[in-house]
Structures are given as structure tokens and as C-alpha cells.
Design an enzyme around this catalytic site. Structure first.
Site, mmCIF file in Angstrom:
data_model
loop_
_atom_site.group_PDB
_atom_site.id
_atom_site.type_symbol
_atom_site.label_atom_id
_atom_site.label_comp_id
_atom_site.label_asym_id
_atom_site.label_seq_id
_atom_site.Cartn_x
_atom_site.Cartn_y
_atom_site.Cartn_z
ATOM 1 N N TYR A 39 -19.695 12.330 34.842
ATOM 2 C CA TYR A 39 -19.632 12.367 33.381
ATOM 3 C C TYR A 39 -20.159 13.727 32.941
ATOM 4 O O TYR A 39 -21.037 14.287 33.586
ATOM 5 C CB TYR A 39 -20.513 11.237 32.807
ATOM 6 C CG TYR A 39 -20.153 10.811 31.404
ATOM 7 C CD1 TYR A 39 -18.927 10.214 31.134
ATOM 8 C CD2 TYR A 39 -21.034 11.003 30.344
ATOM 9 C CE1 TYR A 39 -18.589 9.803 29.864
ATOM 10 C CE2 TYR A 39 -20.711 10.589 29.058
ATOM 11 C CZ TYR A 39 -19.480 9.994 28.823
ATOM 12 O OH TYR A 39 -19.151 9.593 27.560
ATOM 13 N N ASN A 112 -19.572 1.671 21.090
ATOM 14 C CA ASN A 112 -18.194 1.200 20.886
ATOM 15 C C ASN A 112 -17.767 1.020 19.433
ATOM 16 O O ASN A 112 -16.712 1.517 19.041
ATOM 17 C CB ASN A 112 -17.957 -0.074 21.705
ATOM 18 C CG ASN A 112 -18.080 0.196 23.200
ATOM 19 O OD1 ASN A 112 -17.739 1.281 23.656
ATOM 20 N ND2 ASN A 112 -18.572 -0.758 23.951
ATOM 21 N N SER A 139 -11.440 -4.071 25.851
ATOM 22 C CA SER A 139 -12.673 -3.312 26.068
ATOM 23 C C SER A 139 -13.571 -3.444 24.846
ATOM 24 O O SER A 139 -13.170 -3.973 23.805
ATOM 25 C CB SER A 139 -12.333 -1.833 26.288
ATOM 26 O OG SER A 139 -11.819 -1.293 25.072
#
Length: 320
Positions: A39, A112, A139
Site C-alpha cells: 500500500y 467506506n 463491499s
């Protein structure tokens, strides 16, 4: 294993610091990627895992203005290290959230739902009756997109991978407010035309998969529409036919929540407006936490393993 559960001293509280008792913190794909070193954000080691979660303020330094004991806080940015029972953080690393929302909603709010909110707001100006298409619709971001779109009168076409319990997953997404749930294979079928008899073709496509199904999804987007890529779960590039650019003038964009936060670090109004809008939706019951499995911190190994299994429909949340 790369992980140890360690007892650390809680550092002394500085004038601008906040002592936080963590309540709950989820395990997200990006957390795993950070640990694996794949990442773009890497913490100097040894580090505490976890980028998201909610805690309760126990004590504040004497120069801290905006927070007081009893307040709930979430990370203002990535890299906070939320998988711990307590921490002392500088005030600017924390955002206050209302403590009258469910703890799992607060714990899963900063990544999210914020991503979903920006994806729907920042790329196309959508009006009630418009539609969006998204893959990996089950998701955390996908579930938030469905609910936020629903609350704004925007229709969603939700693409998921075929799986054994497909009809159960379809029912769950419909219950959240999905208008259509289809498999990646269906993107190639003539039945897609039936969907567009009752709703307009989407002006916005949201991609966090990549590979062939993303190319298929793009075919259904209106001319001059936008596809935003915010993840690459298939670890395959996004392939776009030349005709999509020349004859349909498609726009391809990218989005990374961490970058948005960096760009808006001085713009607290935008951040506050987004958090307020999301907390309003939560209070009205229009935005719920994703399906969660609550795991005590000492069982973290099982939680990490569970979070890496394929077709997982439940988010592992560490209870601290």
C-alpha cells in the site's frame, strides 16, 4: 506471523493531546495491504495496525478546545493505529462524532461511507432518477453507495461475483435499497437492455475490481459518462476499448480517500459537511453499518484470517 499483542505504556498527556479509550475497530482490505507492504502508506515499524475505529475521550490536555471527556472520536486520517485499547493522540488527528449513533456505525464511518459519499458527490452531478453502476457492490463502500444513493433518489445497478449464496446476497442488498443486483456474467447478456427500459443508463460507474468485468461494466455507461476507479481487487488493469474514448468520450478518473483528506486538511468545512450528512443518514436509519462480526481483541488472529477469506460478506470488527 507479523503480529504480536503487546502491552505498552500509555504515554504522558501533552497539552494538545487527547487520551482515548478505543471501543471498536474494523479490519479493512487496506489495513491488510499496509501490513503486507503493498500500500502507498507505510508506517515506520514497529507500528500499531488499523486505520479506522471509534474511541471515547478519557482525558484532554489543557490546550485542547474542541474535545472533552465522554466525547466519541474517530481518526481524522489514515495511519492512526486503531487496533489498541488506549492511545494518546494529538487533537488534530481526531474528529468528534456524535455518541448517539450505534458504535459499529461510528467504528466503520471514516473509510467506506466517506469514500462512497465522495464518489457520488465529486465526479458527476447526479439528480434524483439518475442511475449509477458499481462492481463489488457487497463491499463496505458498495453497501454505503447503495444506501446514500437510495436516500438521494439515485438508482443503483449493483454487480457482484457469482457465488453459492447469490440469492441471499441479492436479498440483503435489495433490503439496503439496491434497485438491481446482477452478476458479472450478466453484464454481457442482452437482458441488460431490460433494465434500461425502466431506468436511464448510468452516467457514473464505480470500479474497485479491474479486469474484464470492468470493461463490460463500462459498456453500459452513457456517452460522456465517468468511471471512477478506487480499488483493484482483481489485481488486473482496467482495459478500455479505444471506441469508448473516441465515440463515447468516456472519462476515466481515480479516487483515493487518503488523498482527498490531505487535499482538504485546511478545509474543515467540507469535512464537517460530509460527516454531518453521514451522521444524519445514520440517525434516520438510512445508513447502517455493514454486516459485522464482533471479535474480542485477544482473538485477533482468527479475525485477520477471516478477513482474508474469499466471498466474505461480513466485516471483522475488533472489540477493544
Amino acid at each position: 506471523s507479523l503480529f504480536r499483542l503487546k502491552d505498552l505504556e500509555v504515554p504522558k498527556l501533552g497539552d494538545c493531546d487527547v487520551h482515548v479509550k478505543m471501543l471498536a475497530a474494523p479490519i479493512n482490505p487496506a489495513d491488510i495491504n499496509m501490513i503486507q507492504g503493498t500500500y502507498p502508506l507505510l508506517s515506520p515499524l514497529p507500528a500499531v495496525g488499523g486505520n479506522e475505529g471509534v474511541g471515547e475521550v478519557l482525558e484532554v490536555g489543557r490546550l485542547v478546545k474542541a474535545l472533552k471527556p465522554g466525547d466519541w472520536v474517530i481518526p481524522a486520517d489514515s495511519g492512526l493505529g486503531t487496533w489498541r485499547t488506549r492511545g494518546v493522540f494529538p487533537e488534530e488527528m481526531l474528529l468528534k462524532v456524535p455518541s448517539d449513533i450505534p458504535v459499529l456505525c461510528a467504528a466503520t464511518l471514516s473509510v467506506n461511507p466517506c469514500t462512497a459519499f465522495r464518489l457520488l458527490a465529486d465526479f458527476e452531478s447526479l439528480a434524483p432518477g439518475d442511475s449509477v453502476i458499481q462492481n463489488a457492490a457487497n463491499s463496505g463502500v458498495g453497501q454505503a453507495v447503495i444506501q446514500i444513493a437510495r436516500a438521494s433518489g439515485i438508482k443503483t445497478i449493483n454487480v457482484v461475483r457469482d457465488r453459492p449464496d447469490l440469492s441471499k446476497l441479492g436479498e440483503r442488498l435489495m433490503a439496503l435499497g439496491a434497485d438491481y443486483v446482477i452478476t458479472e456474467e450478466m453484464l454481457r447478456k442482452p437482458e441488460m437492455k431490460d433494465i434500461f427500459k425502466s431506468i436511464p443508463r448510468p452516467r457514473l460507474a464505480l470500479n474497485c475490481v479491474g479486469g474484464k468485468s470492468t470493461t463490460e461494466m463500462l459498456r453500459h455507461v452513457q456517452p460522456k459518462g465517468t468511471m471512477v476507479t478506487y480499488g483493484g481487487m482483481a489485481k488486473q488493469p482496467v482495459m478500455v476499448p479505444v471506441s469508448a474514448f473516441i465515440f463515447r468520450d468516456m472519462r476515466l478518473r481515480g479516487f483515493w480517500m487518503t488523498q482527498w483528506r490531505k487535499d482538504h486538511a485546511q478545509d474543515q468545512e467540507s469535512v464537517a459537511a460530509m460527516m454531518d450528512a453521514l451522521c444524519q443518514l445514520i440517525r434516520r436509519g438510512q445508513l447502517t453499518a455493514p454486516a459485522c462480526t464482533e471479535v474480542p481483541l485477544q482473538d485477533y488472529k482468527a479475525a485477520l484470517e477471516a478477513s482474508m477469506k474469499p466471498f466474505v460478506s461480513s466485516k471483522q470488527v475488533l472489540l477493544l
